[in-house]
Design an enzyme around this catalytic site. Structure first.
Site, mmCIF file in Angstrom:
data_model
loop_
_atom_site.group_PDB
_atom_site.id
_atom_site.type_symbol
_atom_site.label_atom_id
_atom_site.label_comp_id
_atom_site.label_asym_id
_atom_site.label_seq_id
_atom_site.Cartn_x
_atom_site.Cartn_y
_atom_site.Cartn_z
ATOM 1 N N ARG A 1 2.376 -17.181 2.357
ATOM 2 C CA ARG A 1 1.963 -17.736 1.742
ATOM 3 C C ARG A 1 2.413 -17.696 -0.130
ATOM 4 N NH1 ARG A 1 -3.669 -19.146 0.034
ATOM 5 N NH2 ARG A 1 -4.818 -18.053 1.149
ATOM 6 N N HIS B 1 15.112 10.705 3.075
ATOM 7 C CA HIS B 1 15.401 12.230 3.659
ATOM 8 C C HIS B 1 16.612 11.887 4.299
ATOM 9 C CE1 HIS B 1 11.852 14.514 2.732
ATOM 10 N NE2 HIS B 1 11.159 13.747 3.569
ATOM 11 N N GLY C 1 -6.173 -1.641 1.745
ATOM 12 C CA GLY C 1 -6.644 -0.421 2.182
ATOM 13 C C GLY C 1 -5.832 0.416 3.351
#
Length: 192
Positions: free
Chosen positions: A181, A113, A140
């Site tokens: 890493r 937007h 998650g």
């Protein structure tokens, strides 16, 4: 250009255009059927995904509930797993490679937007594609912002917000997400 053509071209467009609204409504109706389907109805779910998505590979499993804007701009490779509550705002193309794992509540946002409030009040939007390489694992709650590319075999830690491209073979985490890493595929079970 139609608003749909503008949207796909990455130009500013009006998402309240009647054609776009109808397209989103049609997909939401199909997703309502998918999301309320019984866990044992694998064939029905597979047929629904083939109807909703732009491409869906073999051995793809998407745990309901799952949400997307258009579906047909979402291209999924083989062996992909989406855990519960994933959202894909596929206003621009979203391309997902093979063997990609999505943790619960992963969100892919292709839409953007305006930053200026006056422009934002007009309701216009703009979109940029997202590409996720083979063998990526998104933990998650990961959020992927518009225009991002995630390189093959990389892992994005849970809760990360990805605002810049991530190269292949890295572990990345944080908000904003940054590389922690390099990954070495020869180490067992993610050992350091």
């Amino acid at each position: 250009m139609t608003e749909y053509e503008k949207m796909l071209a990455g130009a500013w467009y009006n998402p309240l255009d009647p054609e776009l609204r109808q397209m989103r409504l049609a997909v939401r109706q199909k997703l309502a059927t998918y999301n309320s389907s019984a866990p044992s109805h694998h064939k029905q779910r597979r047929l629904l995904l083939a109807d909703i998505l732009g491409a869906v590979g073999n051995n793809v499993f998407i745990e309901p509930p799952f949400h997307c804007d258009y579906g047909k701009h979402l291209f999924i490779g083989d062996g992909v797993f989406f855990n519960f509550n994933c959202v894909v705002l596929d206003v621009a193309p979203v391309t997902i490679g093979n063997n990609v794992f999505f943790g619960p509540a992963v969100q892919l946002y292709t839409v953007n937007h305006p930053l200026a409030a006056a422009e934002r009040r007009t309701g216009i939007e703009q979109a940029a594609p997202i590409t996720i390489g083979d063998d990526v694992w998104l933990g998650g709650g990961v959020i992927i912002c518009p225009g991002i590319r995630i390189g093959a075999r990389s892992v994005i830690a849970a809760g990360s917000v990805v605002t810049q491209d991530i190269p292949e073979d890295v572990l990345a985490a944080g908000n904003p997400c940054r590389i922690l890493r390099q990954l070495n595929d020869t180490l067992p079970h993610g050992a350091p």
